[in-house]
Write an enzyme that holds these catalytic residues in place. Sequence first.
Site, PDB file in Angstrom:
ATOM      1  N   GLY A  33       5.862  73.631  40.977  1.00 55.06           N
ATOM      2  CA  GLY A  33       4.896  73.041  41.900  1.00 55.06           C
ATOM      3  C   GLY A  33       4.093  71.941  41.237  1.00 55.06           C
ATOM      4  O   GLY A  33       3.944  71.922  40.007  1.00 55.06           O
TER       5      GLY A  33
ATOM      6  N   THR B 229     -12.967  75.432  46.897  1.00 55.31           N
ATOM      7  CA  THR B 229     -11.555  75.714  47.113  1.00 55.31           C
ATOM      8  C   THR B 229     -10.930  74.604  47.961  1.00 55.31           C
ATOM      9  O   THR B 229     -11.572  73.598  48.258  1.00 55.31           O
ATOM     10  CB  THR B 229     -11.359  77.123  47.728  1.00 55.31           C
ATOM     11  OG1 THR B 229      -9.967  77.439  47.723  1.00 55.31           O
ATOM     12  CG2 THR B 229     -11.901  77.225  49.141  1.00 55.31           C
TER      13      THR B 229
ATOM     14  N   LYS C  43     -11.337  70.376  45.967  1.00 55.91           N
ATOM     15  CA  LYS C  43     -11.452  70.428  44.496  1.00 55.91           C
ATOM     16  C   LYS C  43     -11.458  69.042  43.847  1.00 55.91           C
ATOM     17  O   LYS C  43     -12.088  68.848  42.821  1.00 55.91           O
ATOM     18  CB  LYS C  43     -10.314  71.263  43.896  1.00 55.91           C
ATOM     19  CG  LYS C  43     -10.420  72.752  44.153  1.00 55.91           C
ATOM     20  CD  LYS C  43      -9.310  73.487  43.414  1.00 55.91           C
ATOM     21  CE  LYS C  43      -9.331  74.981  43.681  1.00 55.91           C
ATOM     22  NZ  LYS C  43      -8.370  75.690  42.823  1.00 55.91           N
TER      23      LYS C  43
ATOM     24  N   SER D 158     -13.868  85.727  46.699  1.00 56.78           N
ATOM     25  CA  SER D 158     -15.163  85.514  46.053  1.00 56.78           C
ATOM     26  C   SER D 158     -16.314  86.195  46.775  1.00 56.78           C
ATOM     27  O   SER D 158     -17.168  86.818  46.150  1.00 56.78           O
ATOM     28  CB  SER D 158     -15.468  84.026  45.923  1.00 56.78           C
ATOM     29  OG  SER D 158     -14.451  83.373  45.209  1.00 56.78           O
TER      30      SER D 158
ATOM     31  N   GLY E  59      -1.287  87.021  39.664  1.00 54.53           N
ATOM     32  CA  GLY E  59      -2.495  86.232  39.441  1.00 54.53           C
ATOM     33  C   GLY E  59      -3.809  86.971  39.595  1.00 54.53           C
ATOM     34  O   GLY E  59      -4.871  86.337  39.562  1.00 54.53           O
TER      35      GLY E  59
ATOM     36  N   ASN F 146     -13.678  73.486  40.464  1.00 56.26           N
ATOM     37  CA  ASN F 146     -13.807  74.623  41.385  1.00 56.26           C
ATOM     38  C   ASN F 146     -15.059  75.467  41.135  1.00 56.26           C
ATOM     39  O   ASN F 146     -15.256  76.489  41.781  1.00 56.26           O
ATOM     40  CB  ASN F 146     -12.544  75.498  41.373  1.00 56.26           C
ATOM     41  CG  ASN F 146     -12.340  76.213  40.059  1.00 56.26           C
ATOM     42  OD1 ASN F 146     -12.947  75.872  39.049  1.00 56.26           O
ATOM     43  ND2 ASN F 146     -11.483  77.226  40.059  1.00 56.26           N
TER      44      ASN F 146
END
Length: 248
Positions: free
Chosen positions: A127, A60, A64, A16, A229, A85
């Site tokens: 996950g 992050t 969150k 970011s 991603g 987020n």
Amino acid sequence: MDKYGLIGYPLGHSFSISYFNEKFQNEGINAKYINFEIPTIEALPEVLASNPELKGLNVTIPYKEKVISYLDTVSPEARAIGAVNVIRIDHKGSDIKLKGFNSDVIGFTKSIEPMLEPIHKKALILGTGGASKAIDFGLKSLGLETVFVSRYERPGTIQYEKITPEIIHEYNVIVNCTPLGMYPHSDRCPNLPYEAMDERNILYDLIYNPDETLFMYKGRQQGATVKNGLEMLLLQAFASWELWHSQD
């Protein structure tokens, strides 16, 4: 000068800060993006108090979920997912209002939707951490049935060793929300019967370093469509900017 930033711990290198400061420079925006590495979420009010120019934050790990109790309002998606987020900071005189959003679900759905075909009706989510909840919400919003995959016996989940070739054929969209395969451990991947995959499978990995994880490589060798991603990350950044500047 307006300020934007990221709260988390530890932060190290974040996508970011480089993305937004480059954007501000390239587009002539008089703003700055700062990393606020705070050891506990209790430090958030101090960050806000000492940075009155703050207009928005990204959030992050590991805050969150914890940040929600500090917010005035939370979007329906973020409330359903249980994680925020993106925070928009509205200043009304000396009053500060914080509104929370979840851009994970926006970035993910926009990224995977063009890949989906009528044969893609069910998905495995690898996950059960924070990101997996947003992925679950996103897939369901696109009309897919979902099942979480875990190493442990948990209600509503399936264990890796119980995934058969038949399950791979039925749940032909597979999204990796685990850190398995992330650099520098690029030689690792989720334990799945990859040999059962074919061109009807989509393997989507939230990891973007390396470009092609072992999970993606093994799927692609069997004819599956694969994606990492990175686009999701970029779409999340776009979404953050839009959420910070939207009227609502």
